[in-house]
Write a protein that holds these residues in place. Structure first.
Motif, PDB file in Angstrom:
ATOM      1  N   LYS A 140       0.827  -1.207   0.000  1.00 52.16           N
ATOM      2  CA  LYS A 140       0.000   0.000   0.000  1.00 52.16           C
ATOM      3  C   LYS A 140       0.861   1.257   0.000  1.00 52.16           C
ATOM      4  N   SER A 199       2.489   1.706  -3.407  1.00 48.78           N
ATOM      5  CA  SER A 199       1.553   1.844  -4.520  1.00 48.78           C
ATOM      6  C   SER A 199       1.152   3.284  -4.813  1.00 48.78           C
ATOM      7  N   PRO A 234      -1.182   3.911  -8.689  1.00 48.90           N
ATOM      8  CA  PRO A 234      -2.426   3.390  -8.111  1.00 48.90           C
ATOM      9  C   PRO A 234      -3.109   2.328  -8.975  1.00 48.90           C
ATOM     10  N   GLN A 235      -2.974   2.423 -10.282  1.00 46.01           N
ATOM     11  CA  GLN A 235      -3.597   1.439 -11.174  1.00 46.01           C
ATOM     12  C   GLN A 235      -2.994   0.053 -10.950  1.00 46.01           C
ATOM     13  N   TYR A 259      -1.529  -0.947  -8.228  1.00 44.80           N
ATOM     14  CA  TYR A 259      -1.958  -1.394  -6.894  1.00 44.80           C
ATOM     15  C   TYR A 259      -3.365  -1.987  -6.965  1.00 44.80           C
ATOM     16  N   LYS A 260      -4.236  -1.354  -7.722  1.00 47.30           N
ATOM     17  CA  LYS A 260      -5.612  -1.840  -7.859  1.00 47.30           C
ATOM     18  C   LYS A 260      -5.605  -3.245  -8.463  1.00 47.30           C
ATOM     19  N   GLU A 261      -4.790  -3.448  -9.461  1.00 44.49           N
ATOM     20  CA  GLU A 261      -4.689  -4.759 -10.101  1.00 44.49           C
ATOM     21  C   GLU A 261      -4.122  -5.788  -9.130  1.00 44.49           C
ATOM     22  N   SER A 315      -4.121  -5.680  -5.825  1.00 47.48           N
ATOM     23  CA  SER A 315      -5.038  -5.942  -4.703  1.00 47.48           C
ATOM     24  C   SER A 315      -6.224  -6.802  -5.141  1.00 47.48           C
TER      25      SER A 315
END
Length: 187
Positions: free
Chosen positions: A108, A111, A115-116, A118-120, A122
């Motif tokens: 976190k 990331s 952020p993109q 990190y979204k993938e 997570s």
């Protein structure tokens, strides 16, 4: 003979219908009844319509259903003592769970730059976490609890490996970005 009687009644129907009881007939009959019968009527033997009875029955069923739902919801599920199944697996479960939490925190923090990504990442971890929760739910009812516990530990191991890989990918991306920015500055 029957047909003749029916014909006679059809022909003279108006004469039969001509005689109707008077409107105050029922009040005169009531006056002739003994006084105790009128008292019962005045006190009122309560009658309920079918609609009213059905509404009351439906209300009772709904209230009982809600009460039963609260009862089931209020039943605390006793957590299964993993150490009683296999102490080694219980210890591993605790270690991997804490390691995963640490890795998630690191992921976190790293990331924020992407952020993109990190979204993938997570999303992948969330899928594995839902599988872990499903296994945890099956643990209580499973006839072979040790096997389910072993699958849970394996899931945690895989989550740890994936998180390590994700952290490595992010670190490599960050290093590549730093190198590119250094090269641009040198030019």
């Amino acid at each position: 003979m029957r047909k003749r009687l029916e014909e006679f009644m059809k022909i003279n129907r108006e004469e039969f219908d001509d005689l109707e009881p008077s409107a105050d007939l029922w009040s005169r009959i009531e006056k002739q009844l003994p006084p105790q019968h009128t008292e019962l009527k005045k006190k009122g033997a309560k009658t309920f319509s079918l609609g009213f009875v059905l509404r009351v029955a439906a209300s009772v069923i709904v209230v009982m259903g809600i009460g039963f739902a609260f009862y089931l919801h209020g039943q605390e599920k006793k957590p299964i003592d993993l150490a009683s199944i296999n102490p080694l697996y219980a210890q591993q479960q605790i270690q991997y769970t804490s390691l995963i939490e640490t890795k998630r925190s690191e992921l976190k923090l790293m990331s924020k730059a992407d952020p993109q990504l990190y979204k993938e990442f997570s999303g992948e971890i969330a899928k594995m976490d839902s599988t872990y929760k499903k296994l945890n739910g099956e643990l209580a009812t499973s006839p072979n609890q040790e096997r389910v516990l072993r699958a849970m530990i394996r899931n945690l191991q895989i989550q740890t490996q994936v998180l390590n890989q994700q952290l490595t990918v992010i670190e490599q991306l960050n290093q590549t970005k730093k190198q590119q920015s250094n090269e641009i500055k040198n030019i």
